[in-house]
Design a protein around this motif. Structure first.
Motif, PDB file in Angstrom:
ATOM      1  N   SER A 124       0.853  -1.184   0.000  1.00 15.76           N
ATOM      2  CA  SER A 124       0.000   0.000   0.000  1.00 15.76           C
ATOM      3  C   SER A 124       0.889   1.234   0.000  1.00 15.76           C
ATOM      4  O   SER A 124       2.048   1.179   0.424  1.00 15.76           O
ATOM      5  N   LYS A 125       0.326   2.350  -0.459  1.00 14.78           N
ATOM      6  CA  LYS A 125       1.108   3.570  -0.589  1.00 14.78           C
ATOM      7  C   LYS A 125       0.193   4.784  -0.542  1.00 14.78           C
ATOM      8  O   LYS A 125      -0.852   4.800  -1.185  1.00 14.78           O
ATOM      9  N   LYS A 126       0.565   5.778   0.225  1.00 15.16           N
ATOM     10  CA  LYS A 126      -0.172   7.037   0.225  1.00 15.16           C
ATOM     11  C   LYS A 126       0.319   7.909  -0.918  1.00 15.16           C
ATOM     12  O   LYS A 126       1.527   8.043  -1.128  1.00 15.16           O
ATOM     13  N   VAL A 127      -0.607   8.474  -1.661  1.00 11.89           N
ATOM     14  CA  VAL A 127      -0.268   9.337  -2.787  1.00 11.89           C
ATOM     15  C   VAL A 127      -1.036  10.640  -2.660  1.00 11.89           C
ATOM     16  O   VAL A 127      -2.074  10.718  -1.997  1.00 11.89           O
ATOM     17  N   SER A 128      -0.531  11.671  -3.293  1.00 11.47           N
ATOM     18  CA  SER A 128      -1.190  12.971  -3.294  1.00 11.47           C
ATOM     19  C   SER A 128      -1.979  13.149  -4.581  1.00 11.47           C
ATOM     20  O   SER A 128      -1.494  12.822  -5.670  1.00 11.47           O
ATOM     21  N   THR A 129      -3.199  13.664  -4.460  1.00  6.13           N
ATOM     22  CA  THR A 129      -4.015  14.001  -5.619  1.00  6.13           C
ATOM     23  C   THR A 129      -4.501  15.437  -5.459  1.00  6.13           C
ATOM     24  O   THR A 129      -4.294  16.069  -4.414  1.00  6.13           O
ATOM     25  N   SER A 130      -5.168  15.935  -6.470  1.00  6.99           N
ATOM     26  CA  SER A 130      -5.701  17.295  -6.405  1.00  6.99           C
ATOM     27  C   SER A 130      -6.789  17.434  -5.344  1.00  6.99           C
ATOM     28  O   SER A 130      -7.145  18.542  -4.951  1.00  6.99           O
ATOM     29  N   ALA A 131      -7.329  16.299  -4.874  1.00 10.36           N
ATOM     30  CA  ALA A 131      -8.367  16.313  -3.842  1.00 10.36           C
ATOM     31  C   ALA A 131      -7.819  15.922  -2.477  1.00 10.36           C
ATOM     32  O   ALA A 131      -8.585  15.756  -1.529  1.00 10.36           O
ATOM     33  N   GLY A 132      -6.501  15.771  -2.377  1.00 11.50           N
ATOM     34  CA  GLY A 132      -5.897  15.385  -1.111  1.00 11.50           C
ATOM     35  C   GLY A 132      -5.208  14.037  -1.178  1.00 11.50           C
ATOM     36  O   GLY A 132      -5.056  13.441  -2.250  1.00 11.50           O
ATOM     37  N   SER A 133      -4.817  13.541  -0.014  1.00  6.78           N
ATOM     38  CA  SER A 133      -4.078  12.282   0.064  1.00  6.78           C
ATOM     39  C   SER A 133      -5.018  11.088  -0.063  1.00  6.78           C
ATOM     40  O   SER A 133      -6.140  11.103   0.445  1.00  6.78           O
ATOM     41  N   ARG A 134      -4.566  10.053  -0.764  1.00  8.14           N
ATOM     42  CA  ARG A 134      -5.314   8.814  -0.913  1.00  8.14           C
ATOM     43  C   ARG A 134      -4.359   7.632  -0.703  1.00  8.14           C
ATOM     44  O   ARG A 134      -3.154   7.741  -0.953  1.00  8.14           O
ATOM     45  N   THR A 135      -4.921   6.509  -0.265  1.00 13.35           N
ATOM     46  CA  THR A 135      -4.115   5.299  -0.069  1.00 13.35           C
ATOM     47  C   THR A 135      -4.410   4.297  -1.172  1.00 13.35           C
ATOM     48  O   THR A 135      -5.566   3.933  -1.397  1.00 13.35           O
ATOM     49  N   VAL A 136      -3.378   3.892  -1.860  1.00 17.40           N
ATOM     50  CA  VAL A 136      -3.485   2.896  -2.928  1.00 17.40           C
ATOM     51  C   VAL A 136      -3.161   1.522  -2.349  1.00 17.40           C
ATOM     52  O   VAL A 136      -2.093   1.329  -1.757  1.00 17.40           O
ATOM     53  N   GLN A 137      -4.068   0.601  -2.503  1.00 17.87           N
ATOM     54  CA  GLN A 137      -3.778  -0.811  -2.234  1.00 17.87           C
ATOM     55  C   GLN A 137      -3.423  -1.448  -3.574  1.00 17.87           C
ATOM     56  O   GLN A 137      -4.147  -1.269  -4.548  1.00 17.87           O
ATOM     57  N   PHE A 138      -2.327  -2.162  -3.631  1.00 20.84           N
ATOM     58  CA  PHE A 138      -1.900  -2.682  -4.931  1.00 20.84           C
ATOM     59  C   PHE A 138      -1.203  -4.025  -4.797  1.00 20.84           C
ATOM     60  O   PHE A 138      -0.724  -4.415  -3.732  1.00 20.84           O
ATOM     61  N   VAL A 139      -1.171  -4.738  -5.921  1.00 22.80           N
ATOM     62  CA  VAL A 139      -0.432  -5.984  -6.034  1.00 22.80           C
ATOM     63  C   VAL A 139       0.410  -5.889  -7.299  1.00 22.80           C
ATOM     64  O   VAL A 139      -0.081  -5.485  -8.360  1.00 22.80           O
ATOM     65  N   THR A 140       1.685  -6.242  -7.190  1.00 26.62           N
ATOM     66  CA  THR A 140       2.588  -6.247  -8.344  1.00 26.62           C
ATOM     67  C   THR A 140       2.913  -7.690  -8.720  1.00 26.62           C
ATOM     68  O   THR A 140       3.295  -8.488  -7.859  1.00 26.62           O
ATOM     69  N   ILE A 141       2.744  -8.016  -9.992  1.00 29.35           N
ATOM     70  CA  ILE A 141       2.959  -9.378 -10.488  1.00 29.35           C
ATOM     71  C   ILE A 141       4.088  -9.349 -11.509  1.00 29.35           C
ATOM     72  O   ILE A 141       4.037  -8.591 -12.486  1.00 29.35           O
ATOM     73  N   ASN A 142       5.103 -10.159 -11.288  1.00 30.30           N
ATOM     74  CA  ASN A 142       6.217 -10.244 -12.228  1.00 30.30           C
ATOM     75  C   ASN A 142       5.826 -11.154 -13.390  1.00 30.30           C
ATOM     76  O   ASN A 142       5.912 -12.382 -13.301  1.00 30.30           O
ATOM     77  N   LEU A 143       5.388 -10.551 -14.494  1.00 34.48           N
ATOM     78  CA  LEU A 143       4.937 -11.337 -15.638  1.00 34.48           C
ATOM     79  C   LEU A 143       6.083 -12.020 -16.382  1.00 34.48           C
ATOM     80  O   LEU A 143       5.838 -12.804 -17.298  1.00 34.48           O
ATOM     81  N   ASN A 144       7.321 -11.734 -16.005  1.00 30.70           N
ATOM     82  CA  ASN A 144       8.445 -12.450 -16.603  1.00 30.70           C
ATOM     83  C   ASN A 144       8.586 -13.860 -16.027  1.00 30.70           C
ATOM     84  O   ASN A 144       9.367 -14.657 -16.542  1.00 30.70           O
ATOM     85  N   ASP A 145       7.855 -14.155 -14.967  1.00 30.33           N
ATOM     86  CA  ASP A 145       7.898 -15.476 -14.360  1.00 30.33           C
ATOM     87  C   ASP A 145       6.992 -16.421 -15.156  1.00 30.33           C
ATOM     88  O   ASP A 145       5.767 -16.275 -15.140  1.00 30.33           O
ATOM     89  N   PRO A 146       7.551 -17.398 -15.861  1.00 27.13           N
ATOM     90  CA  PRO A 146       6.741 -18.266 -16.730  1.00 27.13           C
ATOM     91  C   PRO A 146       5.817 -19.200 -15.967  1.00 27.13           C
ATOM     92  O   PRO A 146       4.981 -19.871 -16.575  1.00 27.13           O
ATOM     93  N   ARG A 147       5.934 -19.236 -14.662  1.00 22.00           N
ATOM     94  CA  ARG A 147       5.071 -20.114 -13.865  1.00 22.00           C
ATOM     95  C   ARG A 147       3.736 -19.459 -13.537  1.00 22.00           C
ATOM     96  O   ARG A 147       2.860 -20.108 -12.962  1.00 22.00           O
ATOM     97  N   LEU A 148       3.580 -18.174 -13.885  1.00 21.51           N
ATOM     98  CA  LEU A 148       2.366 -17.437 -13.554  1.00 21.51           C
ATOM     99  C   LEU A 148       1.485 -17.214 -14.771  1.00 21.51           C
ATOM    100  O   LEU A 148       1.976 -17.082 -15.896  1.00 21.51           O
ATOM    101  N   GLU A 149       0.191 -17.116 -14.518  1.00 23.31           N
ATOM    102  CA  GLU A 149      -0.778 -16.830 -15.568  1.00 23.31           C
ATOM    103  C   GLU A 149      -1.828 -15.874 -15.014  1.00 23.31           C
ATOM    104  O   GLU A 149      -2.285 -16.029 -13.880  1.00 23.31           O
ATOM    105  N   VAL A 150      -2.196 -14.862 -15.816  1.00 23.39           N
ATOM    106  CA  VAL A 150      -3.270 -13.941 -15.458  1.00 23.39           C
ATOM    107  C   VAL A 150      -4.446 -14.226 -16.376  1.00 23.39           C
ATOM    108  O   VAL A 150      -4.308 -14.184 -17.601  1.00 23.39           O
ATOM    109  N   ARG A 151      -5.601 -14.528 -15.795  1.00 21.69           N
ATOM    110  CA  ARG A 151      -6.737 -14.955 -16.611  1.00 21.69           C
ATOM    111  C   ARG A 151      -8.046 -14.482 -15.984  1.00 21.69           C
ATOM    112  O   ARG A 151      -8.157 -14.380 -14.754  1.00 21.69           O
ATOM    113  N   PRO A 152      -9.065 -14.227 -16.814  1.00 23.00           N
ATOM    114  CA  PRO A 152     -10.387 -13.927 -16.271  1.00 23.00           C
ATOM    115  C   PRO A 152     -11.019 -15.195 -15.711  1.00 23.00           C
ATOM    116  O   PRO A 152     -10.703 -16.313 -16.125  1.00 23.00           O
ATOM    117  N   VAL A 153     -11.950 -15.017 -14.792  1.00 21.52           N
ATOM    118  CA  VAL A 153     -12.730 -16.132 -14.278  1.00 21.52           C
ATOM    119  C   VAL A 153     -14.170 -15.658 -14.124  1.00 21.52           C
ATOM    120  O   VAL A 153     -14.429 -14.513 -13.743  1.00 21.52           O
TER     121      VAL A 153
END
Length: 380
Positions: free
Chosen positions: A39-68
């Motif tokens: 998570s990370k606090k960021v500044s916007t024109s409306a004030g501070s907001r907290t971003v919840q995020f996940v980072t995925i290393n797509l260079n890893d051939p063992r991973l797949e991103v797919r709809p369900v």
């Protein structure tokens, strides 16, 4: 601040590109290390907001991103955590819009969804993101998106960032709801960096313009908006980082890849392709030019009409841009059924083999196709 700088304060990323020998040692590696939450606090024109995020290393051939789809069926609903746990996901985020306020139990998705090259639901407005294995994803307007070119696609929109620049214009993408175009609200987004790191995240109480600015500040070269409001949700490593306010009709999940890659053999020798073979509705697709060349043909593109011409042992095969097939000038009752996948033109391997008077033997257990040619064409 770029994502590469502030992720360090949360967790060290794995190497951006895994060496080939590490991929072979996948069982000995912890694939979850390629999926990092923060998570990370960021500044916007409306004030501070907290971003919840996940980072995925797509260079890893063992991973797949797919709809369900919820409960693996159009129109059903299911909790985000339920979809994630059912699919064994390391991470998940809500997907495209859906008819959440429909009366009754049937609540179909609103946008384009493709799973394993099969179009589950169509859509023409908004924007889409397409995935092909570990190649860099593609984000573009759905109206000009070639869904057949991708193994997996989900859509929503609008596009937030393209080529590193903010490009928010929902009206151009056919999106006119004021709650989306003007109001602040709970938002979800997905995007990627130039070095193939996928980022999925949620931000409370922001406009689309503010969300685009956040995505750009995170170093994303492309990003798009996903369904938001009560649908907005993010899951990683067994827990909800952002809890949706309702059940969903679909999601994007990050899962360990379950099937081995397809291998193609000529007699007893393996044939390698720059773009890996893929299985689509029972047909193995291979790069057109490479396949003919690897099976001994001399190949070129006719500069006048763009047809592919393959010559072998006095036989000339011609496949037009429209997919018509000729052998020695005679039209054959065949269609090439061409597809462009990851920027490469591909055709069914069986077609190539049959045009060279050969046959295919398929071993489902080993996921291996073996080509037997009658002619003694030289191997290349």
């Amino acid at each position: 601040m770029k994502i590469g700088k502030w992720l360090i304060s949360i967790v060290l990323l794995v190497a951006l590109a895994l060496p080939a020998h590490l991929a072979a040692q996948g069982a000995a590696q912890d694939v979850s290390k390629s999926v990092m939450a923060g998570s990370k606090k960021v500044s916007t024109s409306a004030g501070s907001r907290t971003v919840q995020f996940v980072t995925i290393n797509l260079n890893d051939p063992r991973l797949e991103v797919r709809p369900v789809l919820a409960r693996d069926e159009l129109g059903r609903t299911e909790s985000l955590a339920g979809m994630a746990k059912r699919t064994g996901a390391l991470a998940a985020i809500n997907g495209t819009f859906f008819m959440a306020y429909n009366k009754g139990d049937y609540k179909p998705p609103w946008g384009l969804i493709v799973i394993d090259y099969e179009k589950k639901h169509d859509g023409v407005s908004g924007s889409s993101i397409g995935f092909n294995g570990n190649a860099l994803p593609v984000i573009d307007r759905t109206s000009r998106f070639n869904a057949d070119s991708f193994q997996h696609v989900t859509s929503a929109g609008p596009t937030l960032v393209k080529d590193g620049k903010i490009v928010v214009n929902p009206v151009v993408e056919g999106m006119n709801d004021p709650k989306l175009t003007k109001a602040s609200g709970q938002r979800s987004f997905i995007g990627y960096t130039a070095n193939n790191q996928l980022v999925m995240g949620t931000v409370p109480n922001v406009t689309l313009a503010q969300l685009a600015g956040i995505c750009q500040s995170m170093g994303l070269v492309a990003a798009m908006n996903l369904d938001g409001g009560a649908s907005s949700g993010l899951y990683a490593h067994g827990k909800l980082l952002t809890a949706p306010g309702r059940e969903l009709s679909n999601a994007l999940v990050v899962v360990p890849r379950k099937v081995a890659p397809i291998q193609v053999m000529r007699q007893s020798e393996k044939i390698s392709f720059l773009t890996p073979p893929v299985l689509i509705r029972g047909s193995i697709y291979v790069p057109t030019m490479e396949a003919f060349e690897k099976l001994g043909a001399a190949v070129h593109i006719d500069q006048q009409d763009g047809a592919l011409v393959a010559a072998i042992e006095g036989t000339v095969i011609r496949i037009t841009k429209q997919g018509k097939v000729f052998r020695d000038g005679k039209a054959l009752p065949l269609s090439a059924d061409k597809r462009t996948i990851a920027g490469t033109e591909m055709v069914p391997l069986r077609l190539v083999a049959e045009l060279l008077d050969g046959k295919i033997e398929w071993d489902q257990q080993k996921r291996t196709a073996t080509i037997q040619l009658k002619a003694s064409a030289p191997e290349r």
